[in-house]
Design a protein around this motif. Structure first.
Motif, PDB file in Angstrom:
ATOM      1  N   ARG A   1      22.633  -4.628  -1.729  1.00  0.00           N
ATOM      2  CA  ARG A   1      21.885  -3.369  -1.695  1.00  0.00           C
ATOM      3  C   ARG A   1      21.371  -2.989  -3.075  1.00  0.00           C
ATOM      4  N   ARG A  39       9.167  -2.850   0.708  1.00  0.00           N
ATOM      5  CA  ARG A  39       8.671  -1.694   1.456  1.00  0.00           C
ATOM      6  C   ARG A  39       7.785  -2.191   2.583  1.00  0.00           C
ATOM      7  N   THR A  57      12.129  -5.168  -4.717  1.00  0.00           N
ATOM      8  CA  THR A  57      11.876  -3.960  -3.929  1.00  0.00           C
ATOM      9  C   THR A  57      11.089  -4.373  -2.693  1.00  0.00           C
ATOM     10  N   TYR A  68      16.040  -8.807  -9.229  1.00  0.00           N
ATOM     11  CA  TYR A  68      15.941  -7.543  -8.491  1.00  0.00           C
ATOM     12  C   TYR A  68      14.607  -7.491  -7.755  1.00  0.00           C
ATOM     13  N   HIS A  98      20.370  -2.454   6.898  1.00  0.00           N
ATOM     14  CA  HIS A  98      19.590  -1.221   6.837  1.00  0.00           C
ATOM     15  C   HIS A  98      19.037  -0.777   8.183  1.00  0.00           C
ATOM     16  N   LYS A 126      16.240  -3.427  -3.129  1.00  0.00           N
ATOM     17  CA  LYS A 126      16.017  -2.043  -2.731  1.00  0.00           C
ATOM     18  C   LYS A 126      15.049  -2.015  -1.553  1.00  0.00           C
ATOM     19  N   VAL A 127      15.468  -1.392  -0.469  1.00  0.00           N
ATOM     20  CA  VAL A 127      14.635  -1.310   0.728  1.00  0.00           C
ATOM     21  C   VAL A 127      14.130   0.121   0.881  1.00  0.00           C
ATOM     22  N   GLU A 128      12.823   0.267   0.823  1.00  0.00           N
ATOM     23  CA  GLU A 128      12.212   1.590   0.938  1.00  0.00           C
ATOM     24  C   GLU A 128      11.697   1.826   2.367  1.00  0.00           C
ATOM     25  N   ASN A 129      11.402   3.038   2.667  1.00  0.00           N
ATOM     26  CA  ASN A 129      10.817   3.502   3.949  1.00  0.00           C
ATOM     27  C   ASN A 129      11.291   2.721   5.166  1.00  0.00           C
ATOM     28  N   ILE A 130      12.608   2.503   5.251  1.00  0.00           N
ATOM     29  CA  ILE A 130      13.175   1.785   6.390  1.00  0.00           C
ATOM     30  C   ILE A 130      12.936   2.550   7.688  1.00  0.00           C
ATOM     31  N   GLU A 131      12.598   3.832   7.578  1.00  0.00           N
ATOM     32  CA  GLU A 131      12.305   4.619   8.782  1.00  0.00           C
ATOM     33  C   GLU A 131      11.117   4.058   9.552  1.00  0.00           C
ATOM     34  N   GLU A 132      10.238   3.292   8.858  1.00  0.00           N
ATOM     35  CA  GLU A 132       9.127   2.636   9.553  1.00  0.00           C
ATOM     36  C   GLU A 132       9.649   1.713  10.662  1.00  0.00           C
TER      37      GLU A 132
END
Length: 301
Positions: A85, A237, A235, A233, A125, A89-95
């Protein structure tokens, strides 16, 4: 035994693995010259606007990244959930989660860009309402195939051979289980091509299977945009490609995926797999192979 060796090596800290990677990159680029003509040819034809000096810089950075990729993939054998984790970094997983919570499946389009192997950690996630899967081609070397299978399923992703994907997805669909399925869709297809498009300054034959499967599932399609802010590292999205592929015109989703992938590659070209002979089957080969039937195969465009 191979996995035990990989596990032991994966316990080494990143700084040591990356030091080894630097040596391997020098050997691969300047001594062994691993697929160097293919790498340089692909770069020169994809970026005709770049100078020789710019191409050489991208080339060297690519070899450094390629060796980093192998070390980072090896690290999967022992990485904890907490460390994964932190490094991805995982962004906007709500998509993704918004769709699966409503019972809709999701098609995740990826490319051979940045460390695509680490995307197998997405089950960390994603809502438990979904079944996570990724498609792969079994390797001829059975030992390495088993090793990669173990690495790719470390975080509970289902690793499914391409020959079995429809059978598995149909079963889950009948069971009412939404799926999140990842497709690395930028590979070179055979000569049974249904679509050519412009990609990185080439007329490119592409796989359309992921779009066809998505239409069957009524899936939402997203592109997995990856970036590498620093060594080790990443990211991730999600960029929407289609809210429901079933409602879109044929191949609209595939075209948008390749447009987004090219944008991603142009941001930092060194992170794409330039050693792959992506354009080994040009349109001229397709026409020669199919003869009079070539235009008929593409007549739906």
């Amino acid at each position: 035994m191979l996995y035990v060796i990989a596990y032991i090596l994966s316990l080494l800290p990143f700084r040591i693995l990356f030091a080894v990677s630097d040596v391997l990159a020098w050997l691969a680029c300047d001594v062994v010259r691993y697929r160097r003509s293919a790498v340089r040819g692909n770069l020169e034809s994809s970026f005709p606007e770049k100078s020789c000096e710019e191409i050489r810089k991208i080339e060297k950075r690519f070899y450094r990244f390629l060796c980093d990729y192998f070390m980072e993939t090896l690290k999967l054998a022992s990485m904890s959930e907490k460390k994964m984790r932190r490094h991805l970094k995982v962004e906007n997983i709500e998509e993704i989660n918004d769709a699966v919570e409503k019972g809709q499946s999701v098609t995740l389009y990826l490319g051979h860009y940045c460390n695509w192997e680490w995307v197998s950690s997405l089950p960390l996630h994603i809502s438990s309402a979904a079944r996570c899967a990724q498609i792969y081609h079994p390797l001829e070397n059975k030992a390495f195939d088993r090793l990669l299978y173990k690495l790719r399923t470390r975080f509970d992703a289902n690793n499914i051979p391409m020959s079995e994907i429809m059978q598995r997805l149909v079963r889950w669909k009948k069971e009412g289980v939404p799926t999140v399925t990842g497709y690395i869709a930028d590979q070179a297809p055979g000569l049974n091509i249904h679509l050519f498009l412009d990609f990185l300054n080439h007329e490119t034959g592409v796989y359309t299977g992921p779009e066809r499967i998505s239409k069957f599932l009524g899936a939402k399609a997203v592109y997995a945009h990856m970036s590498r802010p620093k060594r080790g590292y990443y990211t991730l999205r999600f960029i929407p490609v289609s809210g429901n592929v079933k409602k879109d015109k044929m191949f609209e989703t595939s075209r948008e995926y390749f447009r987004l992938l090219e944008e991603n590659i142009r941001e930092a070209p060194q992170y794409w797999l330039w050693s792959h002979r992506r354009w080994k089957r040009p349109r001229s080969m397709f026409n020669a192979f199919h003869g009079d039937k070539a235009e008929e195969m593409l007549s739906h465009l």
